[in-house]
Motif scaffolding. Structure first.
Motif, PDB file in Angstrom:
ATOM      1  N   GLY A 123       3.318   4.670 -18.220  1.00  0.00           N
ATOM      2  CA  GLY A 123       2.273   3.913 -19.033  1.00  0.00           C
ATOM      3  C   GLY A 123       1.027   3.311 -18.116  1.00  0.00           C
ATOM      4  N   LYS A 124       1.294   3.333 -17.026  1.00  0.00           N
ATOM      5  CA  LYS A 124       0.368   2.753 -16.130  1.00  0.00           C
ATOM      6  C   LYS A 124      -0.815   4.020 -15.675  1.00  0.00           C
ATOM      7  CE  LYS A 124       2.257  -1.135 -13.735  1.00  0.00           C
ATOM      8  NZ  LYS A 124       3.031  -1.479 -12.571  1.00  0.00           N
ATOM      9  N   ILE A 125       0.075   5.237 -15.640  1.00  0.00           N
ATOM     10  CA  ILE A 125      -0.622   6.451 -15.107  1.00  0.00           C
ATOM     11  C   ILE A 125      -1.399   7.065 -16.292  1.00  0.00           C
ATOM     12  CG2 ILE A 125      -0.536   8.597 -13.997  1.00  0.00           C
ATOM     13  CD1 ILE A 125       1.913   7.473 -12.361  1.00  0.00           C
ATOM     14  N   GLY A 126      -0.892   6.992 -17.379  1.00  0.00           N
ATOM     15  CA  GLY A 126      -1.488   7.474 -18.571  1.00  0.00           C
ATOM     16  C   GLY A 126      -2.006   8.949 -18.295  1.00  0.00           C
ATOM     17  N   GLY A 127      -3.471   9.049 -18.504  1.00  0.00           N
ATOM     18  CA  GLY A 127      -3.931  10.245 -18.683  1.00  0.00           C
ATOM     19  C   GLY A 127      -4.476  10.825 -16.929  1.00  0.00           C
ATOM     20  N   GLY A 128      -3.967  10.186 -16.089  1.00  0.00           N
ATOM     21  CA  GLY A 128      -4.329  10.337 -14.612  1.00  0.00           C
ATOM     22  C   GLY A 128      -3.850  11.657 -13.915  1.00  0.00           C
ATOM     23  N   GLY A 129      -2.859  12.491 -14.808  1.00  0.00           N
ATOM     24  CA  GLY A 129      -2.545  13.413 -14.316  1.00  0.00           C
ATOM     25  C   GLY A 129      -1.821  13.812 -13.087  1.00  0.00           C
ATOM     26  N   GLY A 130      -1.213  14.934 -12.547  1.00  0.00           N
ATOM     27  CA  GLY A 130      -0.234  15.064 -11.363  1.00  0.00           C
ATOM     28  C   GLY A 130      -0.905  14.034 -10.202  1.00  0.00           C
ATOM     29  N   ALA A 131      -2.238  14.323  -9.769  1.00  0.00           N
ATOM     30  CA  ALA A 131      -2.658  13.738  -8.611  1.00  0.00           C
ATOM     31  C   ALA A 131      -2.489  12.425  -8.639  1.00  0.00           C
ATOM     32  CB  ALA A 131      -4.151  13.951  -8.434  1.00  0.00           C
ATOM     33  N   ALA A 132      -2.822  11.462  -9.846  1.00  0.00           N
ATOM     34  CA  ALA A 132      -2.593  10.109  -9.741  1.00  0.00           C
ATOM     35  C   ALA A 132      -1.285   9.821  -9.726  1.00  0.00           C
ATOM     36  CB  ALA A 132      -3.238   9.454 -11.170  1.00  0.00           C
ATOM     37  N   LEU A 133      -0.260  10.627 -10.243  1.00  0.00           N
ATOM     38  CA  LEU A 133       1.162  10.446 -10.239  1.00  0.00           C
ATOM     39  C   LEU A 133       1.627  10.455  -8.768  1.00  0.00           C
ATOM     40  CD1 LEU A 133       4.208  10.189 -11.561  1.00  0.00           C
ATOM     41  CD2 LEU A 133       4.036  12.725 -12.008  1.00  0.00           C
ATOM     42  N   LYS A 134       1.219  11.510  -8.008  1.00  0.00           N
ATOM     43  CA  LYS A 134       1.883  11.596  -6.809  1.00  0.00           C
ATOM     44  C   LYS A 134       1.110  10.524  -5.812  1.00  0.00           C
ATOM     45  CE  LYS A 134       2.008  16.576  -6.714  1.00  0.00           C
ATOM     46  NZ  LYS A 134       1.531  17.992  -6.245  1.00  0.00           N
ATOM     47  N   ALA A 135      -0.062  10.083  -5.847  1.00  0.00           N
ATOM     48  CA  ALA A 135      -0.562   8.965  -5.329  1.00  0.00           C
ATOM     49  C   ALA A 135       0.303   7.694  -5.681  1.00  0.00           C
ATOM     50  CB  ALA A 135      -2.231   8.802  -5.813  1.00  0.00           C
ATOM     51  N   ALA A 136       0.778   7.597  -6.851  1.00  0.00           N
ATOM     52  CA  ALA A 136       1.403   6.256  -7.104  1.00  0.00           C
ATOM     53  C   ALA A 136       2.756   6.321  -6.575  1.00  0.00           C
ATOM     54  CB  ALA A 136       1.581   6.375  -8.796  1.00  0.00           C
ATOM     55  N   ALA A 137       3.660   7.729  -6.497  1.00  0.00           N
ATOM     56  CA  ALA A 137       4.758   7.819  -5.897  1.00  0.00           C
ATOM     57  C   ALA A 137       4.923   7.850  -4.350  1.00  0.00           C
ATOM     58  CB  ALA A 137       5.242   9.404  -6.180  1.00  0.00           C
ATOM     59  N   THR A 138       3.848   8.253  -3.869  1.00  0.00           N
ATOM     60  CA  THR A 138       3.614   7.945  -2.448  1.00  0.00           C
ATOM     61  C   THR A 138       3.409   6.813  -2.047  1.00  0.00           C
ATOM     62  OG1 THR A 138       2.490  10.008  -2.121  1.00  0.00           O
ATOM     63  CG2 THR A 138       2.231   8.629  -0.527  1.00  0.00           C
ATOM     64  N   ASP A 139       2.637   5.985  -2.525  1.00  0.00           N
ATOM     65  CA  ASP A 139       2.337   4.404  -2.267  1.00  0.00           C
ATOM     66  C   ASP A 139       3.856   3.714  -2.436  1.00  0.00           C
ATOM     67  OD1 ASP A 139      -0.144   4.925  -1.560  1.00  0.00           O
ATOM     68  OD2 ASP A 139      -1.147   3.960  -3.634  1.00  0.00           O
ATOM     69  N   ALA A 140       4.453   4.077  -3.724  1.00  0.00           N
ATOM     70  CA  ALA A 140       5.775   3.372  -3.799  1.00  0.00           C
ATOM     71  C   ALA A 140       6.624   3.605  -2.596  1.00  0.00           C
ATOM     72  CB  ALA A 140       6.375   3.846  -5.418  1.00  0.00           C
ATOM     73  N   VAL A 141       6.997   4.807  -2.292  1.00  0.00           N
ATOM     74  CA  VAL A 141       7.755   5.213  -1.358  1.00  0.00           C
ATOM     75  C   VAL A 141       7.547   4.382  -0.015  1.00  0.00           C
ATOM     76  CG1 VAL A 141       8.964   7.056  -0.101  1.00  0.00           C
ATOM     77  CG2 VAL A 141       8.564   7.169  -2.310  1.00  0.00           C
ATOM     78  N   ASN A 142       6.073   4.418   0.421  1.00  0.00           N
ATOM     79  CA  ASN A 142       5.939   3.927   1.621  1.00  0.00           C
ATOM     80  C   ASN A 142       5.740   2.360   1.482  1.00  0.00           C
ATOM     81  OD1 ASN A 142       5.638   6.500   2.756  1.00  0.00           O
ATOM     82  ND2 ASN A 142       3.256   6.510   2.224  1.00  0.00           N
ATOM     83  N   ASP A 143       5.683   2.009   0.330  1.00  0.00           N
ATOM     84  CA  ASP A 143       5.613   0.299   0.261  1.00  0.00           C
ATOM     85  C   ASP A 143       7.308  -0.091   0.417  1.00  0.00           C
ATOM     86  OD1 ASP A 143       2.962   0.258   0.083  1.00  0.00           O
ATOM     87  OD2 ASP A 143       3.347  -0.513  -2.201  1.00  0.00           O
ATOM     88  N   ARG A 144       8.054   0.655  -0.274  1.00  0.00           N
ATOM     89  CA  ARG A 144       9.513   0.088  -0.452  1.00  0.00           C
ATOM     90  C   ARG A 144      10.196   0.312   0.618  1.00  0.00           C
ATOM     91  NH1 ARG A 144      13.517  -0.892  -4.632  1.00  0.00           N
ATOM     92  NH2 ARG A 144      15.605  -0.843  -3.352  1.00  0.00           N
ATOM     93  N   PHE A 145       9.912   1.208   1.522  1.00  0.00           N
ATOM     94  CA  PHE A 145      10.609   1.802   2.756  1.00  0.00           C
ATOM     95  C   PHE A 145       9.918   1.166   4.173  1.00  0.00           C
ATOM     96  CE2 PHE A 145      12.598   4.510  -0.340  1.00  0.00           C
ATOM     97  CZ  PHE A 145      13.844   4.164  -0.394  1.00  0.00           C
ATOM     98  N   ALA A 146       8.615   0.728   3.856  1.00  0.00           N
ATOM     99  CA  ALA A 146       7.979   0.131   5.297  1.00  0.00           C
ATOM    100  C   ALA A 146       8.845  -0.576   6.131  1.00  0.00           C
ATOM    101  CB  ALA A 146       6.900  -0.849   4.736  1.00  0.00           C
ATOM    102  N   GLU A 147       9.701  -1.790   5.698  1.00  0.00           N
ATOM    103  CA  GLU A 147      10.601  -2.691   6.542  1.00  0.00           C
ATOM    104  C   GLU A 147      11.501  -1.825   7.262  1.00  0.00           C
ATOM    105  OE1 GLU A 147      11.661  -6.249   4.731  1.00  0.00           O
ATOM    106  OE2 GLU A 147       9.716  -6.421   4.090  1.00  0.00           O
ATOM    107  N   LEU A 148      12.187  -1.000   6.231  1.00  0.00           N
ATOM    108  CA  LEU A 148      13.284  -0.337   6.753  1.00  0.00           C
ATOM    109  C   LEU A 148      12.942   0.682   7.858  1.00  0.00           C
ATOM    110  CD1 LEU A 148      15.857   1.658   4.452  1.00  0.00           C
ATOM    111  CD2 LEU A 148      14.922   2.723   6.272  1.00  0.00           C
ATOM    112  N   ARG A 149      11.747   1.352   7.656  1.00  0.00           N
ATOM    113  CA  ARG A 149      11.439   2.331   8.544  1.00  0.00           C
ATOM    114  C   ARG A 149      11.063   1.457   9.880  1.00  0.00           C
ATOM    115  NH1 ARG A 149       7.749   6.122   4.534  1.00  0.00           N
ATOM    116  NH2 ARG A 149       9.389   7.328   3.917  1.00  0.00           N
ATOM    117  N   ALA A 150      10.400   0.245   9.808  1.00  0.00           N
ATOM    118  CA  ALA A 150      10.028  -0.437  10.981  1.00  0.00           C
ATOM    119  C   ALA A 150      11.536  -0.717  11.750  1.00  0.00           C
ATOM    120  CB  ALA A 150       9.293  -1.608  10.576  1.00  0.00           C
TER     121      ALA A 150
END
Ligand code: TRP
Length: 372
Positions: free
Chosen positions: A303-330
């Motif tokens: 719903g948030k990405i809407g008509g943003g296409g694959g590029a917006a989806l990939k950007a959202a996925a990348t940020d989500a993974v990097n946010d979620r695992f930042a502490e674990l990775r450190a």
């Protein structure tokens, strides 16, 4: 030993009923899992969990959402947890031997970073616990070759390469896995559906051992499978996420590496992003990954990405993974720098597993009248 007639009778019986029995047991495991969750919440100390991984490489986000987070949840609920690094199982998979030690300590760092607490839970390795492995011998005497051959994993291996390419260890691996579980008399094994047949063999072995050697006071529990509700994440190519396919996002990966892996992911040319796993498996998989990382639903992310296409989806996925695992990775980076500590954790876990395995083997020898 089973007599020839006993073996034949048993084989005839189970050949006829095996497929049906498997479905029924998968179904009842699912129902049973809900009841077990309730029992765990009421009395966590009544349970001992054995779970394990083959040391074939770094843990990835699929492992995290599929099984690892669940282990930590159960540990934190107060269940006693044993985590096995199954190095004898990994050698059934063409692992380059020189890499093994690094993979094992790397796994220990992954476990600690994601929340396994070594003061409560034991992390240990097959090859360091001789009595566990020795249990495989009496256990092998309790199952027939035909029963092993019917195990789906063994069956697939034999079908893929013919029995000429399947080693004796590969062939007997469900029985070895029974030793993994029964050495500490675990009564609960969190599993994916694919591991249920191994658990069935384990239960059979426990039951037959008890019937044969201690019918009046059963020694081994018949462990139950706890099916996880986790949805299945695919790899970035839409296939099963797996280290050997180079399509997985390692937990320990850097933000740049994560961005590169997700950039390579398959999507489609439709600009409007919506969740439809059947028609758009790759897009839906990225939505699921993003949603898991953000503790929300794939639909909400779409719903948030809407008509943003694959590029917006990939950007959202990348940020989500990097946010979620930042502490674990450190945390993991710190741990990886302290090899001595990782070895200490493993040595303590091995020691604890050895003490339990030695006691179990002593009882087994006594029950089998093998104390001379
Ligand atoms: N076979 C499991 C896997 O491939 C790993 C494993 C080894 C295991 N021994 C176990 C899992 C005992 C549960 C219980 O992932």
């Amino acid at each position: 030993m089973l007599t020839d007639t006993a073996l034949k009778a048993d084989t005839a019986l189970t050949t006829d009923i095996a497929p049906l029995a498997m479905t029924a047991s998968a179904l009842s495991s699912l129902r049973r899992s809900a009841a077990l969750e309730q029992a765990i919440a009421n009395d966590p100390a009544a349970f001992r969990i054995l779970t394990g991984d083959r040391p074939t490489g770094a843990l990835h986000v699929g492992h995290y959402f599929g099984s690892q987070a669940n282990r930590v949840r159960l540990q934190d609920a107060g269940v006693e947890l044993f985590v096995l690094i199954a190095d004898y199982q990994a050698i059934t998979d063409r692992q380059a031997p020189a890499e093994m030690a690094g993979i094992v300590t790397g796994l220990v760092a992954d476990y600690l970073a994601l929340g396994i607490d070594p003061s409560r839970s034991a992390i240990f390795v097959h090859s360091q616990v001789p009595a566990l492995n020795q249990l495989m011998l009496p256990f092998l005497s309790l199952v027939s070759v035909a029963e092993i051959r019917r195990n789906p994993t063994v069956k697939d291996e034999v079908a893929a390469g013919g029995s000429g390419t399947v080693s004796g260890l590969m062939f007997t691996y469900p029985v070895h896995q029974a030793a993994d579980i029964l050495f500490c008399r675990a009564n609960l094994v969190p599993v994916g559906k694919d591991q249920l047949p191994h658990l069935e063999i384990t239960r059979t072995i426990a039951r037959r051992f008890n019937e044969r050697y201690c019918p009046d006071a059963p020694f081994f529990p018949e462990p139950e499978g706890l099916l996880s509700a986790a949805p299945l994440l695919l790899g970035m190519d839409g296939q099963k996420m797996s280290k050997s396919r180079h399509n997985s996002i390692p937990l320990r990966g850097t933000p740049d590496e994560t961005a590169r892996l997700i950039a390579r992911a398959k999507t489609d040319s439709q600009r409007s992003i919506f969740y439809d796993p059947a028609a758009r498996p790759e897009v839906s998989n990225l939505l699921l990954l993003t949603a898991l990382c953000r503790d929300t639903t794939p639909e909400a992310i779409a719903g948030k990405i809407g008509g943003g296409g694959g590029a917006a989806l990939k950007a959202a996925a990348t940020d989500a993974v990097n946010d979620r695992f930042a502490e674990l990775r450190a945390r993991r980076a710190d741990l990886a720098g302290d090899e001595a500590y990782l070895r200490e954790v493993l040595a303590a876990g091995n020691e604890r597993a050895r003490a339990i395995a030695d006691k179990t083997l002593d009882v087994v020898r006594r029950l089998m009248h093998q104390q001379y």
